[in-house]
Write a protein that holds these residues in place. Structure first.
Motif, PDB file in Angstrom:
ATOM      1  N   TYR A 212       2.137   0.503   8.946  1.00 25.28           N
ATOM      2  CA  TYR A 212       1.696   1.874   9.182  1.00 25.28           C
ATOM      3  C   TYR A 212       2.546   2.807   8.324  1.00 25.28           C
ATOM      4  O   TYR A 212       3.691   2.499   7.985  1.00 25.28           O
TER       5      TYR A 212
ATOM      6  N   ASP B 101      -6.207  -1.487   2.551  1.00 27.96           N
ATOM      7  CA  ASP B 101      -5.964  -1.892   3.930  1.00 27.96           C
ATOM      8  C   ASP B 101      -5.517  -3.351   3.966  1.00 27.96           C
ATOM      9  O   ASP B 101      -5.307  -3.988   2.924  1.00 27.96           O
ATOM     10  N   GLU B 102      -5.363  -3.902   5.163  1.00 24.97           N
ATOM     11  CA  GLU B 102      -4.849  -5.263   5.309  1.00 24.97           C
ATOM     12  C   GLU B 102      -5.797  -6.309   4.756  1.00 24.97           C
ATOM     13  O   GLU B 102      -5.396  -7.451   4.510  1.00 24.97           O
ATOM     14  N   SER B 103      -7.064  -5.918   4.491  1.00 31.46           N
ATOM     15  CA  SER B 103      -8.030  -6.846   3.880  1.00 31.46           C
ATOM     16  C   SER B 103      -8.134  -6.649   2.377  1.00 31.46           C
ATOM     17  O   SER B 103      -9.083  -7.159   1.751  1.00 31.46           O
TER      18      SER B 103
ATOM     19  N   VAL C  89      -9.170   2.116   1.033  1.00 29.89           N
ATOM     20  CA  VAL C  89      -9.392   2.882   2.254  1.00 29.89           C
ATOM     21  C   VAL C  89     -10.156   4.158   1.912  1.00 29.89           C
ATOM     22  O   VAL C  89      -9.747   4.925   1.030  1.00 29.89           O
TER      23      VAL C  89
ATOM     24  N   SER D 173     -12.438   7.567   3.790  1.00 36.26           N
ATOM     25  CA  SER D 173     -12.671   8.306   5.025  1.00 36.26           C
ATOM     26  C   SER D 173     -13.540   9.516   4.701  1.00 36.26           C
ATOM     27  O   SER D 173     -13.791   9.827   3.530  1.00 36.26           O
TER      28      SER D 173
ATOM     29  N   VAL E 219      -7.011   8.460   3.667  1.00 36.80           N
ATOM     30  CA  VAL E 219      -7.196   8.988   5.012  1.00 36.80           C
ATOM     31  C   VAL E 219      -6.221  10.150   5.222  1.00 36.80           C
ATOM     32  O   VAL E 219      -5.058  10.081   4.838  1.00 36.80           O
TER      33      VAL E 219
ATOM     34  N   SER F 245      -0.258   7.078  10.485  1.00 34.75           N
ATOM     35  CA  SER F 245      -1.589   6.830   9.932  1.00 34.75           C
ATOM     36  C   SER F 245      -2.430   6.047  10.929  1.00 34.75           C
ATOM     37  O   SER F 245      -1.906   5.213  11.682  1.00 34.75           O
ATOM     38  N   PRO F 246      -3.738   6.296  10.966  1.00 29.32           N
ATOM     39  CA  PRO F 246      -4.580   5.602  11.949  1.00 29.32           C
ATOM     40  C   PRO F 246      -4.759   4.115  11.678  1.00 29.32           C
ATOM     41  O   PRO F 246      -5.182   3.380  12.565  1.00 29.32           O
ATOM     42  N   ASN F 247      -4.464   3.665  10.461  1.00 27.97           N
ATOM     43  CA  ASN F 247      -4.627   2.249  10.116  1.00 27.97           C
ATOM     44  C   ASN F 247      -3.430   1.800   9.290  1.00 27.97           C
ATOM     45  O   ASN F 247      -2.642   2.615   8.787  1.00 27.97           O
ATOM     46  N   THR F 248      -3.287   0.499   9.162  1.00 25.77           N
ATOM     47  CA  THR F 248      -2.200  -0.069   8.365  1.00 25.77           C
ATOM     48  C   THR F 248      -2.602  -0.144   6.895  1.00 25.77           C
ATOM     49  O   THR F 248      -3.784  -0.143   6.555  1.00 25.77           O
TER      50      THR F 248
END
Length: 350
Positions: A139, A160-162, A166, A168, A178, A189-192
């Protein structure tokens, strides 16, 4: 000597030359910034730059992390010294020369050509943070230092982790990254993120610090501190090849201090107390006049613009002579090479 400020420019004959009121600080600051930018980028500028546009800096590096990330006020490193020895600085094309050593770093077993282990510095891509993110995904947490910045926003961009970019939606527009709304003391942050590609923020009252936050352990590591007027994160980075464990000759690893002469970059002035990078008031005035003539639709305007620009360059060259002198060039005459005489097996007469 006095350092030139926007206040000094505003209280000179500059406002009259460009047709502005002395109280119109934003318009004067915009013209001063434009003049400084043109003088820094003009073809007449020498490699070292004008008086006041270079400075000696120092960094601590180690052989396990042989990288230097420059702050935003430094454009590039001109010359470098490590352990009392000069170090060559190469650009990014050097490692792609035909018949060269190729991309570095290399394993010692792969270093077959002579010169592969020579201590040199190589330019790298600009970096988003001063410290690279580790143990991804993480994060990103932003800490404010002034409560007046509550409600300001920061944009975090990356993968992102994949390993996907990212995206938005901001109101009705799709953005890369984001947004997070700054809050006291921090916002997460809302995601990693597995990789950071960019960080942007609004102009703030105080510095904003960005940390990586481990989702498992909760440990935080400082990645970047952005100054109040800084809006985008992008910093010059260098890789140092052949950094020793230390400068003392033993085998104990420690930090090695590297000194360098840095070419400074322009930070735009906004307030009266902001310092100008170009320290020659007369040159700034003449360049502002050149800009004004260049925007006029008149037959003689272009010639007048070029004439005022030449005057600005003449003032800058005269300033260099004034502070450095005409006959004090940095020259090293070494007819027998740069190594010490005992190493060259050359005797001395005394």
């Amino acid at each position: 000597m006095q350092r030139l400020r926007l206040y000094d420019c505003r209280n000179s004959r500059l406002p009259e030359v460009i047709g502005q009121c002395i109280e119109n600080t934003p318009a004067i600051a915009q013209m001063v910034n434009s003049a400084q930018r043109r003088l820094l980028m003009c073809k007449e500028a020498c490699d070292e730059g004008w008086w006041g546009t270079w400075a000696e800096v120092a960094f601590n590096v180690s052989c396990s992390q042989p990288y230097i990330t420059l702050p935003r006020e430094i454009a590039r490193l001109e010359v470098m010294d490590m352990c009392d020895n000069p170090v060559a600085i190469q650009n990014q094309f050097f490692e792609y020369l035909q018949f060269g050593n190729g991309r570095l770093p290399k394993l010692r077993s792969q270093c077959r050509r002579a010169g592969c282990e020579i201590t040199q510095t190589y330019s790298r891509n600009n970096a988003v943070t001063f410290t690279d993110m580790t143990y991804a995904p993480q994060y990103i947490v932003a800490y404010i230092t002034d409560d007046r910045d509550i409600g300001k926003r920061a944009l975090i961009q990356g993968l992102d982790e994949s390993e996907n970019i990212v995206y938005s939606t901001d109101v009705q527009f799709q953005v890369t990254g984001v947004y997070v709304v700054l809050n006291s003391p921090s916002v997460q942050s809302p995601n990693t993120f597995a990789q950071l590609n960019g960080i942007q923020k609004d102009v703030t009252y105080g510095p904003v610090r960005f940390y990586q936050h481990d989702p498992t352990t909760g440990e935080e590591v400082l990645l970047l501190t952005m100054e109040p007027t800084e809006q985008t994160a992008s910093y010059r980075r260098y890789y140092l090849q052949g950094v020793p464990r230390n400068c003392c000759g033993n085998n104990v690893e420690g930090n090695v201090q590297v000194t360098a002469i840095a070419k400074l970059d322009l930070i735009p002035v906004k307030a009266d107390t902001d310092y100008c990078l170009i320290q020659n008031l007369e040159a700034i005035i003449e360049e502002c006049a050149s800009i004004r003539y260049s925007e006029m639709d008149a037959p003689s305007a272009k010639a007048m613009s070029q004439e005022r620009h030449k005057l600005a360059i003449a003032f800058l060259n005269g300033e260099l002579n004034h502070f450095l002198g005409k006959d004090s060039e940095a020259v090293n005459f070494a007819p027998f090479g740069s190594a010490h005489l005992p190493r060259q097996k050359i005797g001395r007469l005394w």
